[in-house]
Motif scaffolding. Structure first.
Motif, PDB file in Angstrom:
ATOM      1  N   ILE A 271       3.714  -9.347 -55.228  1.00 15.47           N
ATOM      2  CA  ILE A 271       3.128 -10.660 -55.490  1.00 15.47           C
ATOM      3  C   ILE A 271       1.619 -10.638 -55.392  1.00 15.47           C
ATOM      4  CG2 ILE A 271       2.938 -13.003 -54.604  1.00 15.47           C
ATOM      5  CD1 ILE A 271       5.860 -12.907 -53.987  1.00 15.47           C
ATOM      6  N   ALA A 284       2.576 -18.585 -51.003  1.00  7.86           N
ATOM      7  CA  ALA A 284       3.663 -18.987 -51.898  1.00  7.86           C
ATOM      8  C   ALA A 284       3.144 -19.869 -53.014  1.00  7.86           C
ATOM      9  CB  ALA A 284       4.735 -19.726 -51.092  1.00  7.86           C
ATOM     10  N   SER A 288       3.406 -18.900 -56.986  1.00  8.48           N
ATOM     11  CA  SER A 288       4.136 -19.695 -57.965  1.00  8.48           C
ATOM     12  C   SER A 288       3.249 -20.118 -59.123  1.00  8.48           C
ATOM     13  CB  SER A 288       4.725 -20.942 -57.291  1.00  8.48           C
ATOM     14  OG  SER A 288       3.683 -21.779 -56.803  1.00  8.48           O
ATOM     15  N   THR A 292       3.845 -12.685 -61.482  1.00  5.55           N
ATOM     16  CA  THR A 292       4.258 -11.860 -60.359  1.00  5.55           C
ATOM     17  C   THR A 292       3.509 -10.550 -60.314  1.00  5.55           C
ATOM     18  OG1 THR A 292       6.446 -12.809 -60.668  1.00  5.55           O
ATOM     19  CG2 THR A 292       6.288 -10.928 -59.200  1.00  5.55           C
ATOM     20  N   SER A 354       8.460 -11.164 -52.949  1.00  6.79           N
ATOM     21  CA  SER A 354       9.476 -12.179 -53.207  1.00  6.79           C
ATOM     22  C   SER A 354      10.856 -11.735 -52.747  1.00  6.79           C
ATOM     23  CB  SER A 354       9.512 -12.486 -54.708  1.00  6.79           C
ATOM     24  OG  SER A 354       9.818 -11.316 -55.439  1.00  6.79           O
ATOM     25  N   GLN A 388       8.353 -21.411 -52.534  1.00  8.91           N
ATOM     26  CA  GLN A 388       8.916 -20.138 -52.984  1.00  8.91           C
ATOM     27  C   GLN A 388       8.953 -19.169 -51.815  1.00  8.91           C
ATOM     28  OE1 GLN A 388       6.823 -18.378 -56.256  1.00  8.91           O
ATOM     29  NE2 GLN A 388       7.768 -16.373 -55.992  1.00  8.91           N
ATOM     30  N   VAL A 390       8.461 -16.133 -49.673  1.00  7.69           N
ATOM     31  CA  VAL A 390       7.517 -15.021 -49.641  1.00  7.69           C
ATOM     32  C   VAL A 390       7.697 -14.310 -48.308  1.00  7.69           C
ATOM     33  CG1 VAL A 390       5.097 -14.333 -49.644  1.00  7.69           C
ATOM     34  CG2 VAL A 390       5.860 -16.191 -51.125  1.00  7.69           C
TER      35      VAL A 390
END
Length: 425
Positions: A271, A284, A288, A292, A354, A388, A390
């Motif tokens: 990430i 996060a 998002s 990625t 992720s 998201q 992480v």
């Protein structure tokens, strides 16, 4: 007084050793995707040395492909060609050399005299051929490369970059797969004599099948290398090595890390590369809002390009995973080595992912690098709060000096890291 002099001398030597290498540059590229897996000074001007012969070979392969030459054709040797300094094949003025032997002499022996023979055969004269080389470089997208001779012998106007050499490497494979196999040769026989090569990576690094080494005083030790592991081909360029041995060792390290990073990119697990500690949930939110793949810059020549021809890939000496593969060993350690929470104190964070397993793998890899200094280092994978998921990968339970030293050690291995103080689980 003597002690002061010795101390002064020591300080001067220590300062010189600590100074950065002004000739260094490198790049690692995934050939099929075009992803840049690592780069340092990749666009800085550097002397190509005998990597120049890769362009001489490109134009020779082009002449063969277009039917202007055949492998059996004899190329005449001029006085100018015969007079070139070593490395050379010692071809004689007034003699000739078959095209196929000329190819092998440039790749295996890095013969300067033979490079000039080829340049004069294709261009009429070496200066005229150098203009053709530069024009072809522009055509291939090598905007920062200028050639002045066919061999790579010293010339202040002959410059390139690590990125441009990577472009040329990819083009050699994709444009002339029928000739790429020559780059895997470590020796050849010329007039009954076995001529050994310079590219030790062909024997020392599994999966390597080319390309070329180079050295002059101004450039340091250069190498362009292609290697295949599990069907994935990487091209890497190192320029400015202090010795051939240290250059090869560094190339092996870059390729090792490149294959690991490429596998993480495939899974979409990498990430971010740097500081992810702006506060809870910040990583996060940023993840998002962005792709990625942190290493998203593509090599221009690889954008929209077809993969390397199957004949190249099938002919490569692909490496199977060694019995004591460190990555497999790290995966096998499983959750047993992961502490349930980050302890109070100092830590080194080596990424945020992720996927929890990927974070554990990265943390374990860092701990493996640090084992000689820390012994049984404790790792931790914790989930950051946010929309998201992480997962932070860390080496924990460290004193401040340990954490800072460990991060410096990891940086030398090409692993991005940040020291974290007062970590709260």
């Amino acid at each position: 007084m003597l002690g002061l002099c010795l101390l002064t001398m020591f300080c001067v030597v220590a300062t010189a050793q600590a100074a950065p290498n002004p000739r260094y540059a490198s790049i690692v590229v995934d050939v099929e995707s075009g992803d840049i897996l690592s780069a340092a000074n990749a666009d800085a001007a550097r002397y190509p040395a005998s990597l120049t012969k890769m362009m001489t070979l490109y134009l020779l392969f082009e002449a063969l492909d277009e039917g202007r030459l055949s492998l059996d054709d004899e190329l005449p040797v001029s006085a100018h060609a015969a007079a070139q300094p070593p490395s050379k094949l010692w071809v004689r003025k007034g003699g000739s050399i078959p095209v196929e032997d000329a190819i092998l002499a440039m790749i295996v022996r890095s013969a300067n005299d033979v490079a000039v023979v080829v340049g004069e055969a294709l261009g009429g004269s070496e200066p005229a051929f150098a203009h053709q080389m530069t024009a072809k470089a522009r055509e291939l997208g090598m905007a920062d490369t200028t050639f002045r001779n066919a061999s790579g012998l010293p010339d202040a106007g002959q410059m390139t970059t690590a990125r441009d050499i990577a472009r040329l490497s990819v083009h050699l494979m994709q444009d002339f797969p029928q000739y790429y196999g020559y780059f895997a040769r470590t020796q050849f026989v010329y007039k009954g004599k076995t001529i050994p090569g310079h590219n030790n990576l062909l024997d020392s690094y599994p999966g390597t099948d080319g390309l070329k080494t180079g050295y002059i005083d101004d450039s340091g030790f250069n190498v362009a290398t292609s290697a295949v592991h599990d069907g994935r081909r990487l091209v890497s360029v190192v320029m400015g090595g202090f010795t051939a041995r240290s250059r090869d060792s560094h190339m092996a390290s870059l390729l090792d890390r490149g294959f690991v990073r490429a596998s993480l990119l495939d899974r979409g697990d990498w990430i971010a590369k740097a500081d992810l500690f702006e506060g809870r949930g910040a990583a996060a939110a940023r993840a998002s809002a962005s792709p990625t793949k942190a290493v998203g810059t593509s090599l221009a020549v690889a954008q929209g390009a077809t993969p390397v021809e199957a004949s190249v890939r099938d002919g490569a000496r692909q490496a199977s995973a060694p019995v004591d593969d460190p990555i497999r060993r790290l995966i096998a350690q499983g959750d047993a080595a992961v502490s349930p929470a980050v302890a109070q104190g100092w830590a080194v964070q080596v990424g945020a992912f992720s996927n929890r397993n990927s974070a554990r793998l990265r943390a374990s890899q860092a701990a493996d690098y640090l084992a000689s200094d820390l012994g049984q280092a404790t790792i931790s994978v914790t989930e950051a709060q946010g929309e998201q998921a992480v997962y932070r990968a860390r080496v924990v339970d460290l004193q401040e000096d340990q954490a800072r030293h460990s991060c410096r050690q990891l940086a030398t291995q090409g692993m991005e890291c940040v020291v974290v103080a007062g970590v709260d689980p």
